[in-house]
Design an enzyme around this catalytic site. Structure first.
Site, mmCIF file in Angstrom:
data_model
loop_
_atom_site.group_PDB
_atom_site.id
_atom_site.type_symbol
_atom_site.label_atom_id
_atom_site.label_comp_id
_atom_site.label_asym_id
_atom_site.label_seq_id
_atom_site.Cartn_x
_atom_site.Cartn_y
_atom_site.Cartn_z
ATOM 1 N N ASP A 304 -45.263 42.456 -47.192
ATOM 2 C CA ASP A 304 -44.573 43.463 -48.277
ATOM 3 C C ASP A 304 -43.636 44.143 -47.398
ATOM 4 O O ASP A 304 -43.662 44.403 -46.034
ATOM 5 C CB ASP A 304 -45.674 44.235 -48.969
ATOM 6 C CG ASP A 304 -44.989 45.291 -49.756
ATOM 7 O OD1 ASP A 304 -44.214 45.099 -50.610
ATOM 8 O OD2 ASP A 304 -45.219 46.513 -49.672
ATOM 9 N N ASP A 490 -49.793 47.323 -48.265
ATOM 10 C CA ASP A 490 -50.568 48.445 -48.328
ATOM 11 C C ASP A 490 -50.730 48.993 -49.474
ATOM 12 O O ASP A 490 -51.339 50.026 -49.733
ATOM 13 C CB ASP A 490 -49.746 49.295 -47.266
ATOM 14 C CG ASP A 490 -48.707 50.050 -47.872
ATOM 15 O OD1 ASP A 490 -47.916 49.382 -48.521
ATOM 16 O OD2 ASP A 490 -48.337 51.341 -47.734
ATOM 17 N N ASP A 494 -49.683 45.685 -54.202
ATOM 18 C CA ASP A 494 -49.927 44.409 -53.202
ATOM 19 C C ASP A 494 -51.316 43.743 -53.362
ATOM 20 O O ASP A 494 -51.702 42.737 -52.907
ATOM 21 C CB ASP A 494 -49.975 44.919 -51.785
ATOM 22 C CG ASP A 494 -48.452 45.117 -51.558
ATOM 23 O OD1 ASP A 494 -47.547 44.635 -51.903
ATOM 24 O OD2 ASP A 494 -48.212 46.134 -50.581
#
Length: 616
Positions: A304, A490, A494
């Site tokens: 990400d 995080d 996600d």
């Protein structure tokens, strides 16, 4: 029947048989008891073996059953007993090795903070940690464990965060810095303002993860099963040839006794648990042993962007004052006005200016969505939108910014951005050096913004403007030659992709609880380089596991060849198996101690340092 119950039962039978045979000389009775008990335990093992075979896993347990039946058939009762002791004793050795290898995880549970010292006016009260509330003022005495996450409001000290992050070097903490629960305070007392309740603080999240790991025992993919069919065929071939050539059925039993597969069954699980223990010492919580097997062979790593490749916190980027004042003065004025605000931009301003440089403030008026007006050291300072500060059109920028006026005069503006992690570029380069040639970035940001980040750090494959479902579809669509896949993130958004990836890794130092709960592995230090460290630990662990299995196969094969010529009696061969068990387990435990793995990057800074300093 549990491993320990089987062990104690078998030993009890052996002791009783010894008493009957050597004290009362009742050989027949001893033989009957050993045969009956051996048959009961063998039957139990046979049932388990049948379940294994029906599930499609052709393990090596069949060798142990055959060896027991063969020794009973030729009246080698003591050899049968020794095989049973070997198998059940091997289970006990495995339990001991797992307990030893997982000791670091258990230390976390033992050191959980229980109490806190809370200020109530001028008085200090000891309270249970569950009674701590957000914004409580707490005292952390020298040498004590920080009870909850908080921000230092009084004092400076060095803090040991090794139990949380794996970083052995103490970290200097000063006014305004964050401290995590579970860290050990140094020689000076600190007063902190609680920013999270106990249940949501870092240490308690780690404890919850460890308990989850214990509640979800690793369903190890037995590495020995990859060699099971050829090893079993070789054992039967050697045993059959020995019987056929010699004409003595004892040779068949003697070969199979030394072919018992206990070392092969134990080696991989012990090595994997040892690898989990080593990872925990490096600030990485691994939930199951199968994660290590998958991570060792990772071919795709997807990241990400926000909070993973970047810091995930807006930081001061540029300070643009008017000609009459300096950048340092503009930052000081804006931060002083904002020092009591909880807005994310206010916190970034205060952090960049350093709290000890702020001026006294009173008569604060904050209007949500517009900005703040405050009396700072006798001056009226406004910080917020362009209209509030009276900024001219030429100074109004498209990005995130605040505009400042002092005593009614426009003074300049300050911009913010989500800064790249200093270790991100080196982390991606190191992944490529590890042979991971497909590194992706999956982000919901616009393509232009994401592309600049991807080009800077060396990402191979960018997928921008992704919704959570898009990330899942990307990971599911990976071809077999790009798996196992790893997802690193995080945030709450996600969590689904972390769960769907072959290995989900959560950046847990400042990440969401949802991400940590759905991930297979949690990195406790705010350091992206720990992803590479986890891969190296996994590869080292699997190397040791394979060595342990192959060592067991080599020794067993050598002993089978020796036993085929009749020089190893069945009873002595059964005793040799305990030696092989011990060798295999000790070798597998080497995975617990690998070489020190230092970060490959050199630009990494401590997370508490200021990302941007004021321009003069």
């Amino acid at each position: 029947m549990s491993h320990k119950t089987k062990l104690f039962t078998t030993i009890a039978v052996g002791v009783l048989a010894l008493i009957l045979q050597f004290v009362f000389h009742l050989n027949v009775a001893a033989q009957v008891i050993v045969t009956l008990m051996g048959s009961v335990i063998a039957l139990t093992m046979l049932i388990e073996m049948i379940k294994t075979l029906r599930s499609g896993k052709y393990g090596v347990d069949i060798l142990a059953i055959t060896a027991i039946i063969a020794t009973l058939a030729i009246s080698e009762y003591w050899a049968s007993l020794m095989i049973l002791v070997m198998l059940t004793g091997g289970d006990a050795l495995e339990d001991f090795a797992q307990h030893k290898a997982g000791s670091e995880l258990k230390n976390l549970l033992a050191n959980t903070p229980q109490t806190a010292h809370r200020f109530s006016g001028d008085q200090l009260m000891d309270i249970n940690i569950e009674d701590v509330h957000i914004d409580d003022s707490l005292l952390v005495k020298p040498g004590e464990v920080v009870p909850v996450d908080g921000i230092i409001v009084t004092g400076e000290s060095t803090v040991d965060e090794s139990s949380l992050t794996g970083e052995s070097r103490p970290v200097d903490k000063r006014l305004g810095d964050e401290v995590m629960s579970g860290a050990v305070n140094g020689d000076s007392a600190l007063t902190i303002r609680a920013t999270k309740a106990a249940a949501d603080s870092q240490y308690q999240k780690i404890v919850a993860l460890v308990k989850e790991s214990e509640a979800r025992p690793a369903h190890f993919v037995r590495l020995a099963d990859r060699y099971a069919v050829p090893f079993t065929l070789v054992a039967y071939l050697i045993a059959g040839l020995a019987w056929a050539i010699s004409g003595d059925p004892h040779r068949f039993a003697e070969v199979l006794v030394v072919a018992s597969p206990c070392p092969l069954i134990l080696a991989a699980p012990v090595a994997l648990v040892s690898g989990m223990s080593r990872a925990s010492r490096n600030g990485i919580i691994v939930k199951t042993g199968t994660v290590i097997e998958k991570l060792a062979g990772a071919k795709t790593v997807a990241f990400d962007k926000t909070g993973t490749i970047t810091r995930g916190v807006l930081a001061v980027d540029e300070i643009k004052p008017v000609a009459s004042i300096t950048a340092k003065r503009l930052l000081q004025a804006a931060a002083s006005a904002e020092q009591q605000s909880n807005h994310i931009l206010a916190r970034s301003l205060v952090k960049s200016a350093r709290q000890d440089k702020l001026l006294p403030t009173d008569h604060i008026d904050e209007e949500t969505g517009t900005g703040i007006t405050a009396h700072v050291d006798g001056q009226i300072i406004k910080v917020g939108k362009a209209e509030l500060a009276g900024a001219p059109a030429k100074d109004q920028v498209d990005g995130t910014a605040v505009y400042v006026s002092i005593d009614g005069q426009y003074a300049g503006y300050i911009t913010f951005n989500d800064q790249l992690r200093p270790e991100a570029k080196d982390t991606i380069a190191d992944l490529h050096s590890l042979g991971v040639n497909h590194v992706m970035m999956l982000t919901g940001d616009k393509k232009d913004t994401a592309q600049a980040i991807a080009d800077d750090v060396g990402i191979d494959d960018l997928k921008a403007e992704c919704l959570p479902q898009d990330k899942i579809d990307m990971l599911n669509s990976l071809p077999d030659d790009q798996r196992p896949s790893v997802m690193v993130g995080d945030g709450v958004n996600d969590a689904p992709s972390l769960a769907i990836a072959d290995v989900g890794i959560a950046m847990g130092a400042h990440g969401s609880t949802a991400a940590s709960e759905s991930a297979d592995m949690v990195i406790l230090k705010d350091d992206l380089g720990r992803v590479n460290r986890a891969i190296r630990i996994s590869r080292d662990t699997m190397k040791v596991a394979k060595q342990s299995v192959l060592l067991g196969i080599f020794i067993c094969t050598a002993l089978m060849l020796v036993a085929s010529v009749g020089v190893i009696p069945a009873l002595f061969g059964a005793m040799l198996q305990e030696v092989i068990d011990t060798v295999s387990i000790l070798w597998a435990l080497r995975a617990r101690h690998g070489k020190s793995l230092q970060p490959t990057h050199t630009t990494h800074r401590q997370s508490h340092q200021q990302p941007v300093s004021a321009q003069e």
